[in-house]
Design a protein around this motif. Sequence first.
Motif, PDB file in Angstrom:
ATOM      1  N   GLN A 169       1.627   2.249  -3.435  1.00 26.10           N
ATOM      2  CA  GLN A 169       0.477   2.875  -4.110  1.00 26.10           C
ATOM      3  C   GLN A 169       0.273   4.314  -3.623  1.00 26.10           C
ATOM      4  OE1 GLN A 169      -3.003   0.413  -3.805  1.00 26.10           O
ATOM      5  NE2 GLN A 169      -1.811  -1.486  -4.065  1.00 26.10           N
ATOM      6  N   TYR A 170       0.361   4.518  -2.300  1.00 29.66           N
ATOM      7  CA  TYR A 170       0.144   5.865  -1.759  1.00 29.66           C
ATOM      8  C   TYR A 170       1.278   6.809  -2.169  1.00 29.66           C
ATOM      9  CZ  TYR A 170      -3.473   3.699   1.118  1.00 29.66           C
ATOM     10  OH  TYR A 170      -4.579   3.044   1.549  1.00 29.66           O
ATOM     11  N   TYR A 171       2.489   6.282  -2.340  1.00 28.08           N
ATOM     12  CA  TYR A 171       3.599   7.103  -2.810  1.00 28.08           C
ATOM     13  C   TYR A 171       3.339   7.601  -4.222  1.00 28.08           C
ATOM     14  CZ  TYR A 171       8.285   8.354  -4.394  1.00 28.08           C
ATOM     15  OH  TYR A 171       9.360   9.006  -4.937  1.00 28.08           O
TER      16      TYR A 171
ATOM     17  N   LYS B 226      -1.304   8.677   4.599  1.00 24.87           N
ATOM     18  CA  LYS B 226      -1.557   7.229   4.557  1.00 24.87           C
ATOM     19  C   LYS B 226      -0.244   6.441   4.575  1.00 24.87           C
ATOM     20  CE  LYS B 226      -6.050   7.548   2.292  1.00 24.87           C
ATOM     21  NZ  LYS B 226      -6.887   7.175   1.126  1.00 24.87           N
ATOM     22  N   ILE B 227       0.791   7.018   3.947  1.00 24.93           N
ATOM     23  CA  ILE B 227       2.109   6.363   4.006  1.00 24.93           C
ATOM     24  C   ILE B 227       2.581   6.285   5.447  1.00 24.93           C
ATOM     25  CG2 ILE B 227       4.553   6.634   3.418  1.00 24.93           C
ATOM     26  CD1 ILE B 227       3.676   7.786   0.743  1.00 24.93           C
TER      27      ILE B 227
ATOM     28  N   LEU C 174       0.822  -1.214   0.000  1.00 28.81           N
ATOM     29  CA  LEU C 174       0.000   0.000   0.000  1.00 28.81           C
ATOM     30  C   LEU C 174       0.857   1.264   0.000  1.00 28.81           C
ATOM     31  CD1 LEU C 174      -2.766  -1.142   2.501  1.00 28.81           C
ATOM     32  CD2 LEU C 174      -3.036  -0.726   0.046  1.00 28.81           C
ATOM     33  N   ILE C 175       2.016   1.207   0.698  1.00 29.21           N
ATOM     34  CA  ILE C 175       2.903   2.375   0.710  1.00 29.21           C
ATOM     35  C   ILE C 175       3.321   2.748  -0.711  1.00 29.21           C
ATOM     36  CG2 ILE C 175       5.255   3.096   1.315  1.00 29.21           C
ATOM     37  CD1 ILE C 175       4.859   1.723   4.008  1.00 29.21           C
TER      38      ILE C 175
ATOM     39  N   HIS D   7       0.864   3.533   7.494  1.00 22.76           N
ATOM     40  CA  HIS D   7       1.323   2.165   7.229  1.00 22.76           C
ATOM     41  C   HIS D   7       2.777   1.946   7.661  1.00 22.76           C
ATOM     42  CE1 HIS D   7      -2.197   0.443   5.267  1.00 22.76           C
ATOM     43  NE2 HIS D   7      -2.416   1.653   4.771  1.00 22.76           N
TER      44      HIS D   7
ATOM     45  N   ARG E 207       0.490   8.042  -5.499  1.00 23.76           N
ATOM     46  CA  ARG E 207      -0.645   8.979  -5.475  1.00 23.76           C
ATOM     47  C   ARG E 207      -0.340  10.202  -4.595  1.00 23.76           C
ATOM     48  NH1 ARG E 207      -4.352   4.182  -5.057  1.00 23.76           N
ATOM     49  NH2 ARG E 207      -4.712   4.710  -2.874  1.00 23.76           N
ATOM     50  N   ASN E 208       0.887  10.271  -4.047  1.00 21.51           N
ATOM     51  CA  ASN E 208       1.312  11.389  -3.203  1.00 21.51           C
ATOM     52  C   ASN E 208       0.352  11.600  -2.029  1.00 21.51           C
ATOM     53  OD1 ASN E 208       2.958  13.448  -2.354  1.00 21.51           O
ATOM     54  ND2 ASN E 208       1.947  15.016  -3.623  1.00 21.51           N
ATOM     55  N   GLU E 209       0.186  10.540  -1.212  1.00 16.38           N
ATOM     56  CA  GLU E 209      -0.667  10.615  -0.022  1.00 16.38           C
ATOM     57  C   GLU E 209       0.189  10.321   1.213  1.00 16.38           C
ATOM     58  OE1 GLU E 209      -4.658   8.865  -0.395  1.00 16.38           O
ATOM     59  OE2 GLU E 209      -4.028   8.204  -2.405  1.00 16.38           O
TER      60      GLU E 209
END
Length: 417
Positions: free
Chosen positions: A223-225, A232-233, A220-221, A236, A227-229
């Motif tokens: 994916q969030y990276y 959420k990073i 997930l990290i 996790h 998407r620049n979130e």
Amino acid sequence: MTSLANHPEVSDDAFREIFQSMSEGIIMVNEEGIIKIANPVAEQIFGYTSEELKGMPLENLLPERYRGGHVSFRHAFNRDPHPRRMGFGRDLTALRKDGSEVPVEISLSYTKMKGKLLIMAFISDISQRKKAEEALKRSEEQLIVYAAELEKKVEMRTDALNQTIVKLEAEVNERKRAEEEARKALEKERELNELKSKFVSIASHEFRTPLSTVMSSASLIQQYYERNEPDKISKHVNRIKSSVNHLTAILNDFLSLGKLEEGKIEVIYETIVLEEFLSEIKEEINSTLKEGQLLNIQCAITAQNIISDARILRNILFNLISNASKYSDAGKTIFIQCMEAGGSISFSVQDEGIGIPEDDQRHLFDRFFRASNAGHIQGTGLGLNIVRRYVDLLNGTIHFDSEYGKGSTFTVNIPWQ
């Protein structure tokens, strides 16, 4: 001791058949240590024929470095013969005809024929078991290394740790199958096998959840990276850190248990500045507490210093405080008190957690035991057993009071001089 061969219901042929078909090597020697007879398994272990063994001094089957001492042991047995195991708690080594050495287990018994003493040695070749133990030890050391590096190299090390656990389970299961046959004859071996089996079961179960968390969070990290979130990073990353801490705690439990079982924990007394000591523990454990949990430390003693083993005392308190946090809800307070008690100092750790059912309390310090209301909370069932053994090393005592659903208080008393 009555000879089976002289039993009225056992013929010479039956005795000979039993002797020849035993799964252990058997050697019979006289009082002078001269071999009189050996069965086929003994011939196989030592690489000699029956004719070569007969008439040979028993000391010829020992490495040169042990022969002088063995003569005095043999004389002592002749003076007071009784069935017993040799070398309990240490390794025994025998010498083969080709000059190689082999690890063995030996039990002694005796009989009398025509008024003369005959000593019987029952010999088992434990080479395979020793290899399995060495393989298991290597695997445990690998696990400790993997856990230490896991936080910095999560993605790369997760797969390696999974493979190591699978390998460890396979090795210990293989050992379990091999020791199933020995269990009928060796009660001590049976207890060791059960301990290893429980270790594998608990380790495989306890490792699976945090490793799954690490794997999913790592994915997930990424994916969030993309998407620049960052929020959420961060969430996790914290989940990964929590899982790594849990894995480290499990490995520490098993490492501590192993050292205690082998008697490798040495008590080193030193001067402990109590206020600094408790502050360091508080600082170290704060990061592991649940959200909103607080430590309330009150120390009502006149002396600023105590004499004890700081490392062992820290492990005791750290384990008790960790348990108080684990079995309490977020936002609860954990109370720690220290006070003078005659020539001792008393530490108590009180929580507002789930408490311990009355029926479970008498088993609480047993190895691998977990209370019936703790099944949903991760744990190995080793912590309190280790704490009690640490307290014993400091010549102290531990007791507890608990009410189901309301919380528990554990109190440790240790000499402070």
